[in-house]
Design a protein around this motif. Structure first.
Motif, PDB file in Angstrom:
ATOM      1  N   THR A   4      -2.036  -8.240  11.805  1.00 57.56           N
ATOM      2  CA  THR A   4      -0.786  -8.865  12.200  1.00 57.56           C
ATOM      3  C   THR A   4       0.023  -7.887  13.015  1.00 57.56           C
ATOM      4  N   SER A   5       1.006  -8.391  13.783  1.00 61.75           N
ATOM      5  CA  SER A   5       1.849  -7.512  14.587  1.00 61.75           C
ATOM      6  C   SER A   5       2.773  -6.726  13.679  1.00 61.75           C
ATOM      7  N   ALA A   6       2.859  -5.416  13.901  1.00 64.26           N
ATOM      8  CA  ALA A   6       3.478  -4.526  12.934  1.00 64.26           C
ATOM      9  C   ALA A   6       4.991  -4.508  12.985  1.00 64.26           C
ATOM     10  N   PHE A   7       5.568  -5.010  14.081  1.00 63.40           N
ATOM     11  CA  PHE A   7       7.006  -4.828  14.237  1.00 63.40           C
ATOM     12  C   PHE A   7       7.817  -5.968  13.651  1.00 63.40           C
ATOM     13  N   TYR A   8       7.209  -6.995  13.075  1.00 63.28           N
ATOM     14  CA  TYR A   8       7.947  -8.108  12.502  1.00 63.28           C
ATOM     15  C   TYR A   8       8.132  -7.895  11.008  1.00 63.28           C
ATOM     16  N   GLU A  13       3.823 -16.523   9.310  1.00 64.29           N
ATOM     17  CA  GLU A  13       3.944 -17.979   9.296  1.00 64.29           C
ATOM     18  C   GLU A  13       5.368 -18.423   9.621  1.00 64.29           C
ATOM     19  N   ALA A  14       6.355 -17.686   9.084  1.00 63.44           N
ATOM     20  CA  ALA A  14       7.753 -18.041   9.352  1.00 63.44           C
ATOM     21  C   ALA A  14       8.082 -17.861  10.822  1.00 63.44           C
ATOM     22  N   ILE A  15       7.565 -16.790  11.405  1.00 58.96           N
ATOM     23  CA  ILE A  15       7.844 -16.533  12.817  1.00 58.96           C
ATOM     24  C   ILE A  15       7.199 -17.598  13.686  1.00 58.96           C
ATOM     25  N   GLU A  16       5.963 -17.977  13.369  1.00 59.69           N
ATOM     26  CA  GLU A  16       5.282 -18.983  14.172  1.00 59.69           C
ATOM     27  C   GLU A  16       5.993 -20.322  14.089  1.00 59.69           C
ATOM     28  N   ARG A  17       6.522 -20.652  12.919  1.00 64.88           N
ATOM     29  CA  ARG A  17       7.277 -21.905  12.802  1.00 64.88           C
ATOM     30  C   ARG A  17       8.493 -21.873  13.718  1.00 64.88           C
ATOM     31  N   GLU A  18       9.131 -20.688  13.810  1.00 65.25           N
ATOM     32  CA  GLU A  18      10.297 -20.568  14.691  1.00 65.25           C
ATOM     33  C   GLU A  18       9.885 -20.708  16.148  1.00 65.25           C
ATOM     34  N   VAL A  19       8.746 -20.103  16.511  1.00 62.84           N
ATOM     35  CA  VAL A  19       8.284 -20.184  17.889  1.00 62.84           C
ATOM     36  C   VAL A  19       7.989 -21.619  18.277  1.00 62.84           C
ATOM     37  N   ILE A  20       7.285 -22.341  17.408  1.00 64.55           N
ATOM     38  CA  ILE A  20       6.928 -23.729  17.697  1.00 64.55           C
ATOM     39  C   ILE A  20       8.167 -24.602  17.758  1.00 64.55           C
ATOM     40  N   ALA A  21       9.138 -24.355  16.902  1.00 66.50           N
ATOM     41  CA  ALA A  21      10.340 -25.180  16.846  1.00 66.50           C
ATOM     42  C   ALA A  21      11.346 -24.828  17.941  1.00 66.50           C
ATOM     43  N   GLY A  22      11.079 -23.807  18.719  1.00 68.21           N
ATOM     44  CA  GLY A  22      12.015 -23.439  19.780  1.00 68.21           C
ATOM     45  C   GLY A  22      12.602 -22.067  19.556  1.00 68.21           C
ATOM     46  N   HIS A  24      14.572 -18.827  17.098  1.00 67.53           N
ATOM     47  CA  HIS A  24      15.934 -18.448  16.772  1.00 67.53           C
ATOM     48  C   HIS A  24      16.186 -17.057  17.321  1.00 67.53           C
ATOM     49  N   GLN A  25      17.382 -16.569  17.125  1.00 70.70           N
ATOM     50  CA  GLN A  25      17.687 -15.237  17.579  1.00 70.70           C
ATOM     51  C   GLN A  25      16.795 -14.215  16.878  1.00 70.70           C
ATOM     52  N   THR A  26      16.355 -13.226  17.648  1.00 70.57           N
ATOM     53  CA  THR A  26      15.538 -12.158  17.078  1.00 70.57           C
ATOM     54  C   THR A  26      16.387 -11.314  16.134  1.00 70.57           C
ATOM     55  N   ASP A  27      15.800 -10.936  15.012  1.00 66.93           N
ATOM     56  CA  ASP A  27      16.504 -10.092  14.062  1.00 66.93           C
ATOM     57  C   ASP A  27      16.973  -8.811  14.736  1.00 66.93           C
ATOM     58  N   GLN A  28      18.218  -8.410  14.444  1.00 69.02           N
ATOM     59  CA  GLN A  28      18.808  -7.251  15.115  1.00 69.02           C
ATOM     60  C   GLN A  28      17.983  -5.991  14.909  1.00 69.02           C
ATOM     61  N   SER A  29      17.312  -5.880  13.789  1.00 77.63           N
ATOM     62  CA  SER A  29      16.504  -4.693  13.520  1.00 77.63           C
ATOM     63  C   SER A  29      15.250  -4.645  14.388  1.00 77.63           C
ATOM     64  N   MET A  61      17.372 -16.525  26.265  1.00 81.73           N
ATOM     65  CA  MET A  61      18.794 -16.312  26.533  1.00 81.73           C
ATOM     66  C   MET A  61      19.581 -16.118  25.234  1.00 81.73           C
ATOM     67  N   LYS A  62      19.047 -16.599  24.136  1.00 81.25           N
ATOM     68  CA  LYS A  62      19.717 -16.445  22.840  1.00 81.25           C
ATOM     69  C   LYS A  62      19.852 -14.985  22.436  1.00 81.25           C
ATOM     70  N   ASP A  63      18.976 -14.119  22.978  1.00 80.73           N
ATOM     71  CA  ASP A  63      19.021 -12.688  22.656  1.00 80.73           C
ATOM     72  C   ASP A  63      19.696 -11.860  23.738  1.00 80.73           C
ATOM     73  N   ALA A  64      20.169 -12.518  24.797  1.00 82.78           N
ATOM     74  CA  ALA A  64      20.675 -11.787  25.958  1.00 82.78           C
ATOM     75  C   ALA A  64      21.860 -10.888  25.605  1.00 82.78           C
ATOM     76  N   VAL A  65      22.802 -11.408  24.821  1.00 81.10           N
ATOM     77  CA  VAL A  65      23.990 -10.622  24.474  1.00 81.10           C
ATOM     78  C   VAL A  65      23.608  -9.428  23.611  1.00 81.10           C
ATOM     79  N   SER A  66      22.703  -9.626  22.662  1.00 84.98           N
ATOM     80  CA  SER A  66      22.279  -8.530  21.794  1.00 84.98           C
ATOM     81  C   SER A  66      21.585  -7.428  22.589  1.00 84.98           C
TER      82      SER A  66
END
Length: 481
Positions: A4-8, A13-22, A24-29, A61-66
């Protein structure tokens, strides 16, 4: 890790659900890793770029400000970064024009890219990192290729570039004839050679570089694509035309053979070529201002259509849609100058066909023959390109053929002795030449109920300016509450 990708920090499974659903903002960490913040800061500081534009696609664009806030925190005083708004064309292309409007000295492009080469300013590409389960990908690969002697070329969407080294290392221990493509100078272990002359040959297509043994041809390899259904996949299928094209979708973890009848796709596109041959008035659509040599392609199309006896108009309409092009019903066919991925526009919903520069070349350049290859990068058609073919000075007067669409006789070039009117052929005179070239557009404009703004200088009475309504549309100040 287990592939699996080490930086998440979240479960895959939770991340893939977010990707498929459109998404959310990436965790600040995870902002620093996903958007390669340290790399961006070093690039800006080392080159001394004081004003840097940041270009994000809509889904990021949801992560642009961060991202902007993080860059501002790490950059010294005097450096400015700012976010570009909506791009005029495809988000996969670098929007150099918008960046220049705000006096940017450089640009950072985030997200997936069509790999078109910009020329007007320095650009750093940060492709991003969508989650991919490496072990599952290799498992699906093994199921699709049970024969370990299979010759396979691996291509991928840019957002999975970070996994390539690990995937290749695990596969090559079993599949000796597996080759990994590279993009934009991003090297993998597949690039290294022992320096022996002639041992490897390099092939570049769709912004991807492939190193093959000198004694093997590209047609001997099967293609394996890592990524979901997208314009990238369509573009690769058209350009490589492999008899076997497999894909792995990291979001759905599905490996499958792409059931694509390339010949059927090409026949549909060739129908567009026939429409272009019949066309008398051509609209040249500028679909990019950020791809190298787009102006050279524009000039070439102007010359080509003129020598073919067609009239051309140039249109810059930004993002192309059906209502925009419907305003120009006098145009018989549009030819789109865009990046390799956006040039294959599905024009089934449009009132008139929208074709590629290569299809226009097939229609108008009598020196060009279709070999079965289908380049989507217009740069390959220009001088020095792999598919360049010079435009003849004049077309032969006796070159005629039968339209496969209308069934009528047609000719190309200014040397035509006859012109078509209805079902018969009549002798062309000088006056009639002008009339036939302007009849379609001119007559259509005359019949329009709306013909645009007329100045009517001296005819409009002068009146005093009056104060208009105040407030906003949902409730002006003079309206009752």
């Amino acid at each position: 890790m287990d592939g699996t990708s080490a930086f998440y920090s979240k479960s895959e499974e939770a991340i893939e659900r977010e990707v498929i659903a459109g998404g959310h903002q990436t965790d600040q960490s995870q902002i620093d890793v996903v958007y390669e913040i340290n790399c961006c800061v070093e690039w800006i500081k080392n080159a001394g770029f004081l004003r840097v534009a940041l270009q994000f696609p809509d889904d990021l664009m949801k992560d642009a400000v961060s991202v902007t806030t993080r860059l501002e925190t790490l950059l010294p005083t005097g450096y400015t970064v700012f976010i570009l708004g909506d791009t005029s064309y495809g988000s996969c292309c670098v929007d150099e024009v918008a960046a220049q409007h705000y006096n940017a000295s450089a640009l950072i492009h985030y997200g997936r890219s069509c790999l078109s080469q910009p020329v007007k300013m320095p650009v750093l590409f940060v492709y991003g990192r969508l989650p991919l389960h490496i072990d599952d990908c290799i498992c699906k690969f093994s199921c699709l290729y049970p024969d370990v002697t299979s010759s396979v070329i691996i291509v991928y969407d840019t957002v999975y570039l970070y996994t390539c080294d690990e995937i290749l290392n695990k596969l090559q221990s079993k599949y000796e004839n597996c080759v990994m493509s590279t993009i934009r100078g991003e090297g993998t272990s597949a690039d290294t050679t022992d320096g022996e002359p002639g041992k490897f040959k390099t092939i570049t297509k769709c912004g991807r570089t492939i190193s093959l043994p000198g004694d093997k041809a590209l047609s001997e390899y099967s293609m394996f694509y890592i990524g979901g259904e997208s314009l990238t996949l369509n573009n690769l299928i058209y350009n490589f035309q492999s008899s076997q094209f497999f894909s792995y979708n990291p979001c759905t973890k599905e490996g499958r053979r792409e059931n694509v009848n390339v010949n059927k796709l090409l026949m549909k596109r060739y129908f567009m070529v026939e429409k272009a041959k019949d066309a008398k008035i051509v609209g040249i659509l500028i679909g990019t201002l950020g791809v190298a040599n787009y102006s050279d392609m524009l000039n070439r199309l102007k010359v080509l259509t003129k020598k073919a006896g067609k009239k051309s108009y140039v249109f810059i309409v930004g993002k192309i849609n059906v209502p925009k092009l419907a305003n120009f019903m006098e145009i018989d066919v549009f030819v789109l100058i865009a990046c390799a991925e956006n040039t294959l526009l599905d024009s089934s919903e449009f009132y008139k066909p929208v074709i590629t520069p290569y299809e226009m070349e097939l229609a108008c350049n009598t020196e060009r023959e279709w070999t079965g290859e289908y380049p989507t990068d217009f740069g390959q058609l220009l001088e020095g390109g792999s598919h360049h073919q010079s435009i003849p000075d004049t077309f032969h007067q006796d070159e005629t053929d039968i339209s496969l669409v209308t069934g009528k006789i047609r000719t190309l070039g200014h040397g035509d002795d006859n012109i078509e009117t209805g079902q018969s052929l009549v002798l062309r005179s000088e006056a009639m030449t002008v009339a036939t070239q302007t009849e379609s557009a001119g007559e259509f404009l005359k019949m329009r109920s709306w013909q645009g703004l007329e100045q009517q200088l001296g005819e409009t009475p002068v009146t005093m300016a009056v104060e208009g309504q105040k407030g906003i549309a949902m409730g002006y100040s003079d309206e009752p509450t």
